[in-house]
Design an enzyme around this catalytic site. Structure first.
Site, PDB file in Angstrom:
ATOM      1  CD  GLU A 100      -3.172   0.931   2.121  1.00 36.65           C
ATOM      2  OE1 GLU A 100      -2.837   1.252   3.272  1.00 36.65           O
ATOM      3  OE2 GLU A 100      -4.335   0.592   1.827  1.00 36.65           O
ATOM      4  CG  HIS A 126       4.881 -29.170   4.831  1.00 33.81           C
ATOM      5  ND1 HIS A 126       5.501 -30.385   4.622  1.00 33.81           N
ATOM      6  CD2 HIS A 126       5.356 -28.709   6.020  1.00 33.81           C
ATOM      7  CE1 HIS A 126       6.287 -30.658   5.653  1.00 33.81           C
ATOM      8  NE2 HIS A 126       6.225 -29.646   6.510  1.00 33.81           N
ATOM      9  CE  LYS A 157     -11.431   2.678   0.700  1.00 35.47           C
ATOM     10  NZ  LYS A 157     -10.842   3.618   1.651  1.00 35.47           N
TER      11      LYS A 157
HETATM   12  O1  LIG Z   1      -8.557   3.467   9.874  1.00 35.26           O
HETATM   13  P1  LIG Z   1      -9.458   3.710   8.721  1.00 35.26           P
HETATM   14  O2  LIG Z   1      -9.632   5.160   8.409  1.00 35.26           O
HETATM   15  O3  LIG Z   1     -10.787   3.020   8.942  1.00 35.26           O
HETATM   16  O4  LIG Z   1      -8.811   3.081   7.433  1.00 35.26           O
HETATM   17  C1  LIG Z   1      -8.585   1.705   7.318  1.00 35.26           C
HETATM   18  C2  LIG Z   1      -7.682   1.392   6.162  1.00 35.26           C
HETATM   19  O5  LIG Z   1      -8.260   1.829   4.945  1.00 35.26           O
HETATM   20  C3  LIG Z   1      -7.273   2.371   4.089  1.00 35.26           C
HETATM   21  O6  LIG Z   1      -7.434   3.744   4.083  1.00 35.26           O
HETATM   22  C4  LIG Z   1      -7.377   1.832   2.694  1.00 35.26           C
HETATM   23  O7  LIG Z   1      -8.684   1.852   2.247  1.00 35.26           O
HETATM   24  C5  LIG Z   1      -5.961   1.992   4.746  1.00 35.26           C
HETATM   25  O8  LIG Z   1      -4.926   2.820   4.384  1.00 35.26           O
HETATM   26  C6  LIG Z   1      -6.324   2.055   6.190  1.00 35.26           C
HETATM   27  O9  LIG Z   1      -5.405   1.409   7.011  1.00 35.26           O
END
Ligand SMILES: O=P(O)(O)OC[C@H]1O[C@](O)(CO)[C@@H](O)[C@@H]1O
Length: 536
Positions: free
Chosen positions: A349, A380, A503
């Site tokens: 990421e 394995h 998203k």
């Molecule tokens: O802590 P949050 O804001 O819920 O985000 C959770 C995760 O989602 C992300 O933003 C990726 O969608 C990550 O970088 C982050 O760790």
């Protein structure tokens, strides 16, 4: 510099790792270094000291010293979001001075640590009661990504350092959007004695908020719509204070993090509450101390013995010069089962990018594909490909030298033997991967399908033992390694725009699944699948 490195690689391309070891009996002595509880052995990498000299030139050309200074000065190194990346400040001791733009960061950090301390004490001592007066015995961390992977990985890795509590507290984790883990937990947990931590830096992540909503309904359904259900059964950790309040989390049950902590770098903050609930605040502070040791080492040690810098440059050499685009993370300790998953997020990421800080397309490969598992189990499963497949892969072997030496009981001797078995397998695998047939007696007598090509590079990270301090140092080392590589590749490791659009598209898609609006403007695969789902 890239040309120089490529020419140098050409010169040693045909030299097998077995020859490098034969030619220099002191190879290990030359190509390993140590920091506190960690030893980094990179002598099984396909390089020489001349390679390192050229990689240091590359790092200077990419202005690594200036970037390290910028990181530790709190400059906005996350350029697309105009933020600094100060996870290192979460590990500062209380007497360290760190003020950015007139804000005393150390004071803020330690104020939250004290709040955590109070919460941990209340839960451990059995003083935290649910709305019907029962002592809380189960805590469920609801979070995803950095708000789940780090806390869960560390809490599991440090199970041997878990503190005994009068409340006999048990930690659980629920992250998946589809409610798989939560639904299992809700079948077995007692609502009267269960506390939920809603852990989300942004407090907008739908995965987390939908799990939290389900948990709230479960409590209200089973305990009744009493005032105080939310107050007694929910804690929040976020940088979005108002959003926590709007959700219904009372102010005294809110812990705060800051914009300058990236999600995947946040386990050192109050997001690490599940860790502190497992190993106590003393253990949590030891974790921070181990990471701080690595911060100082990274900031000040000469590159010749600087673990994160060496690890990063070895990775650059593999990825960009030797064209090795896969990296396996192989802990030889079952407690580190989740470390590969954690590092997948940290590395991919952060550095899974193809646009430079200046907005140009990168001209070189960036982050390799990273995966892994507990080494002995992976033996394995996928080691066949490492030994005899067609793809070059570099491996990180991670192992503690000692285990089971404390708190001896009737099975201690057997368990020590098991640990020795794991150590032997780790060293045997890395030797065979490096040397191939040269590690065997009379290999020429064997049929070709039993031969080993070798020359698969690996590094070994040896910890004195796995405890909060050594684990803190280990994780901070990987964080800084990722930063160094981002500098070489000229990318921003602190944003993650690539995960956003999926998203957004899901919002429209959800409407169609729920029968709202006409499906339009999508490819035939998506339309066909939607048709089957809606008709099911
Ligand atoms: O802590 P949050 O804001 O819920 O985000 C959770 C995760 O989602 C992300 O933003 C990726 O969608 C990550 O970088 C982050 O760790």
């Amino acid at each position: 510099m890239w040309r120089v490195l490529a020419d140098h690689a050409e010169g040693i391309r045909d030299t097998h790792l077995a020859e490098l070891f034969d030619a220099d009996p002191a190879r290990f002595e030359r190509l390993h270094c140590e920091c506190g509880p960690l030893l980094f052995d990179y002598s099984k990498q396909r390089l020489t000291e001349q390679t390192l000299a050229r990689l240091f030139d590359l790092a200077r050309q990419q202005q690594l010293p200036q970037w390290i200074d910028r990181l530790f000065a709190g400059d906005p190194v996350n350029c697309t979001e105009g933020r600094s990346a100060m996870h290192w400040a979460l590990r500062l001791p209380e007497d360290a001075s760190c003020s950015i733009n007139g804000v005393d960061i150390t004071a803020q950090v330690h104020e939250q640590l004290r709040r955590m301390d109070r919460i941990v004490h209340k839960l451990h001592s059995g003083q935290w009661r649910g709305v019907t007066g029962e002592v809380v015995t189960d805590v469920v961390n609801i979070g995803v990504g950095g708000s789940d992977l780090g806390p869960q990985m560390v809490a599991e890795a440090l199970c041997d350092s878990a503190v005994e509590t009068s409340s006999r507290l048990t930690m659980h984790f629920a992250s998946t959007m589809d409610g798989s883990q939560l639904s299992q937990l809700l079948r077995t947990l007692n609502p009267h004695s269960t506390l939920f931590i809603i852990s989300s830096k942004s407090f907008t992540t739908i995965d987390t908020l939908s799990n939290a909503e389900t948990a709230r309904h479960w409590l209200e359904h089973t305990l009744g719509d009493k005032p105080g259900v939310l107050h007694c059964h929910f804690l929040g950790v976020s940088s979005a204070v108002q959003k926590m309040t709007d959700w219904g989390i009372s102010e005294e049950h809110q812990l705060q993090i800051w914009d300058w902590v990236g999600g995947r770098y946040s386990m050192w903050s109050a997001i690490g509450l599940p860790i502190a609930l497992t190993v106590g605040m003393h253990g949590f502070r030891q974790l921070l101390a181990g990471a701080h040791l690595m911060d100082e080492h990274f900031r000040t040690a000469p590159w010749e013995c600087n673990l994160p810098v060496l690890m990063a440059l070895v990775g650059v050499w593999n990825t960009n010069v030797l064209d090795i685009n896969a990296q396996a993370i192989l802990p030889y300790d079952g407690r580190l089962k989740l470390l590969p998953l954690y590092l997948e997020q940290l590395e991919m990421e952060s550095n899974g990018k193809s646009v430079t800080r200046d907005g140009k397309l990168v001209e070189h490969s960036t982050c390799p594909i990273i995966w892994g598992d507990v080494g002995p189990n992976a033996q394995h499963a996928f080691y066949q490909l490492l030994h005899q497949g067609t793809e070059p892969v570099t491996c990180d072997f991670i192992l503690p030298a000692r285990r089971y030496h404390q708190n001896r009981d009737e099975v201690t001797e057997e368990l020590i033997s098991q640990h020795e078995l794991a150590l032997a397998n780790c060293l045997a695998q890395s030797r065979l991967l490096a040397l191939g047939d040269a590690a065997l007696k009379n290999p020429e007598d064997m049929p070709i399908h039993q031969r080993y090509r070798g020359n698969q590079p690996s590094s070994t990270l040896l910890l004195d033992e796995l405890n909060p301090y050594s684990l803190g140092a280990l994780i901070a080392m990987y964080e800084h390694k990722v930063f160094v590589q981002s500098v070489i590749w000229e990318i921003n490791p602190f944003d993650q725009w690539g995960v956003e659009m999926g998203k957004k598209l899901a919002v429209d898609t959800l409407g169609w699944i729920r029968g709202e609006g006409q499906v339009e403007g999508v490819d035939s695969s998506t339309a066909g699948l939607l048709g089957r789902i809606v008709g099911a």
